[in-house]
Design an enzyme around this catalytic site. Structure first.
Site, mmCIF file in Angstrom:
data_model
loop_
_atom_site.group_PDB
_atom_site.id
_atom_site.type_symbol
_atom_site.label_atom_id
_atom_site.label_comp_id
_atom_site.label_asym_id
_atom_site.label_seq_id
_atom_site.Cartn_x
_atom_site.Cartn_y
_atom_site.Cartn_z
ATOM 1 N N LYS A 222 1.246 -1.453 -12.390
ATOM 2 C CA LYS A 222 -0.129 -1.139 -12.825
ATOM 3 C C LYS A 222 -0.273 -1.054 -14.346
ATOM 4 O O LYS A 222 0.690 -0.932 -15.085
ATOM 5 C CB LYS A 222 -0.623 0.128 -12.127
ATOM 6 C CG LYS A 222 -0.984 -0.213 -10.668
ATOM 7 C CD LYS A 222 -1.738 0.835 -9.956
ATOM 8 C CE LYS A 222 -2.069 0.312 -8.537
ATOM 9 N NZ LYS A 222 -2.430 1.387 -7.624
ATOM 10 N N ARG A 256 4.194 2.938 -2.682
ATOM 11 C CA ARG A 256 3.669 1.609 -2.356
ATOM 12 C C ARG A 256 4.085 0.675 -3.487
ATOM 13 O O ARG A 256 3.653 0.868 -4.627
ATOM 14 C CB ARG A 256 2.146 1.696 -2.220
ATOM 15 C CG ARG A 256 1.470 0.398 -1.841
ATOM 16 C CD ARG A 256 -0.041 0.587 -1.748
ATOM 17 N NE ARG A 256 -0.717 -0.643 -1.384
ATOM 18 C CZ ARG A 256 -1.067 -1.592 -2.245
ATOM 19 N NH1 ARG A 256 -0.810 -1.447 -3.518
ATOM 20 N NH2 ARG A 256 -1.679 -2.686 -1.823
HETATM 21 N N1 HH2 Z 1 -3.412 0.020 -5.097
HETATM 22 C C1 HH2 Z 1 -3.862 -1.232 -4.896
HETATM 23 C C2 HH2 Z 1 -4.297 -1.628 -3.617
HETATM 24 N N2 HH2 Z 1 -4.259 -0.779 -2.566
HETATM 25 N N3 HH2 Z 1 -3.719 1.353 -1.674
HETATM 26 C C3 HH2 Z 1 -3.268 2.593 -1.846
HETATM 27 N N4 HH2 Z 1 -3.203 3.450 -0.812
HETATM 28 N N5 HH2 Z 1 -2.842 3.040 -3.081
HETATM 29 C C4 HH2 Z 1 -2.871 2.240 -4.189
HETATM 30 O O1 HH2 Z 1 -2.496 2.705 -5.290
HETATM 31 C C5 HH2 Z 1 -3.364 0.894 -4.042
HETATM 32 C C6 HH2 Z 1 -3.790 0.481 -2.742
HETATM 33 C C7 HH2 Z 1 -3.862 -2.194 -6.035
HETATM 34 O O2 HH2 Z 1 -2.645 -2.890 -6.117
HETATM 35 P P1 HH2 Z 1 -2.361 -4.348 -5.474
HETATM 36 O O3 HH2 Z 1 -2.477 -4.347 -3.999
HETATM 37 O O4 HH2 Z 1 -1.065 -4.834 -5.978
HETATM 38 O O5 HH2 Z 1 -3.451 -5.276 -6.148
HETATM 39 P P2 HH2 Z 1 -4.844 -5.849 -5.673
HETATM 40 O O6 HH2 Z 1 -5.738 -4.733 -5.299
HETATM 41 O O7 HH2 Z 1 -5.319 -6.605 -6.882
HETATM 42 O O8 HH2 Z 1 -4.568 -6.724 -4.494
#
Ligand code: HH2
Length: 276
Positions: A222, A256
Site C-alpha cells: 500500500k 491480507r
Molecule cells: N484492501 C484492498 C482490497 N480489499 N479487504 C480488506 N478486508 N482489507 C483491506 O485492507 C483491503 C481489502 C486493496 O488492495 P488490493 O486488493 O490489492 O487492490 P485493489 O482494491 O486495487 O484490487
C-alpha cells in the site's frame, strides 16, 4: 479464538495469511495480471502451495479513484475462479460489496464474504443474515473509493475507527450473524492519510483490546509503504512483510497479503521467537 466460516472453523491461535487474488483489469498493484479465470485459478493454486490459509478473490478494484464495475461484470470475473478455488482445500473468501455477487458466491458454497463497505449496500446484510455459517470481514471505510480520500478528517483515527467497527459489528450481530462469524478490519488506505494508517498500526493494540473480535489487516504494497520507503508498488515486498509482522506483533489475527511465501516464512520466525 476462532473464525466460523461455511466449511471451516479457522483456529486463530496462530496468525493466518489471506492470499490476495485480484481478478481485475485495474487493481493498484497487480491489475490485469490474473484477469482471466485460468490465470487466476493458477495463481490460487500457487498461493495455496506457498502456505495461504485463506484465498481472497476479488473482481472490483477499490484503489483510490477507481470506479465500481456492474454486478454482472463482477460476477463474470469472480464466479468461475471461486468455483475452482473451492476445490483447493482451504477457506475461500469473496472480496465484494455487491449483494448479487455475495448471493451467487454463497450459492456456490463460498466460506467468507470480505466487504470493504461492511455490508452497508442495500441487501448485503440480509445475504449474510440469511446464511447459516458464512464468515464475514467488516472493514472501515468512508464514502466510496472514488471520493474517499476527500474524507480523512478524524478527531482521533483509532477511536473513530474503533467506534465504527464496534457499532457495525453490533448491527450485524443484531441482524442474526453470530459473533464468531465476524472479523473486523481498520481499512488501511481507505479514507485515510499516511499518518492515520501509521497511527492504526502503532496503536493497533488499542483496537484489538476494545473490539473483542479478531482483527484482519491489509498493508500489502500500500501507498503508505511507498511513502516510507520511496519504492514503487512492485518493489514493496520487504516493507509489506515488515508491516505484516508489526501488525501480528500488535495483535492482528489475519494478514491480507499479495506475497504469501515471504509472509509465511517471516511469520514462522515470528512464531518461533515471539509467540507465547
Ligand atoms: N484492501 C484492498 C482490497 N480489499 N479487504 C480488506 N478486508 N482489507 C483491506 O485492507 C483491503 C481489502 C486493496 O488492495 P488490493 O486488493 O490489492 O487492490 P485493489 O482494491 O486495487 O484490487
Amino acid at each position: 479464538m476462532h473464525w466460523q466460516t461455511t466449511r471451516f472453523r479457522i483456529d486463530l491461535s496462530r496468525p493466518r495469511v489471506m492470499g490476495i487474488v485480484n481478478v481485475t483489469p485495474d487493481s493498484f498493484s497487480d491489475g490485469g495480471r490474473h484477469a482471466g479465470a485460468a490465470a487466476a485459478l493458477a495463481h490460487c493454486e500457487r498461493l495455496v502451495e506457498e502456505g495461504a490459509d485463506v484465498l481472497d478473490i476479488g473482481g472490483e478494484s477499490t484503489r483510490p479513484g477507481s470506479t465500481t464495475p456492474a454486478a454482472a461484470e463482477e460476477m463474470a470475473r469472480v464466479l468461475p475462479v471461486i468455483e475452482g478455488a473451492l476445490r483447493l482445500g482451504v477457506p475461500v473468501s469473496v472480496d465484494t460489496s455487491e449483494p448479487a455477487v455475495m448471493q451467487a458466491a454463497l450459492a456456490l458454497g463460498i466460506d467468507i464474504v470480505n466487504d470493504v463497505r461492511a455490508l452497508r449496500r442495500p441487501g448485503a446484510l440480509a445475504c449474510l443474515a440469511g446464511h447459516k455459517a458464512a464468515g464475514v470481514c467488516l472493514m472501515h471505510m468512508r464514502g466510496e473509493p472514488e471520493t474517499m480520500q476527500a474524507q480523512t478528517d478524524y478527531a482521533d483515527v483509532v477511536a473513530d475507527v474503533g467506534d465504527f467497527l464496534d457499532h457495525r459489528a453490533a448491527e450485524v450481530m443484531a441482524a442474526g450473524v453470530a459473533a464468531e462469524r465476524i472479523v473486523l478490519d481498520p481499512g488501511i488506505g481507505f479514507a485515510k492519510q499516511p499518518g492515520h494508517n501509521l497511527a492504526l498500526l502503532r496503536r493497533q493494540r488499542e483496537l484489538v483490546a476494545r473490539l473483542g473480535r479478531p482483527l484482519l489487516v491489509g498493508w500489502s504494497r500500500k501507498g503508505t509503504l511507498g511513502l516510507l520507503t520511496g519504492r514503487g508498488v512492485g518493489d514493496r515486498l520487504a516493507a509489506s512483510v515488515a508491516a505484516a509482522l508489526v501488525a501480528v506483533q500488535h495483535g492482528a489475527a489475519i494478514v491480507r497479503v499479495h506475497d504469501v511465501a515471504a509472509t509465511v516464512d517471516a511469520l514462522k520466525v515470528w512464531q518461533a521467537a515471539c509467540s507465547d
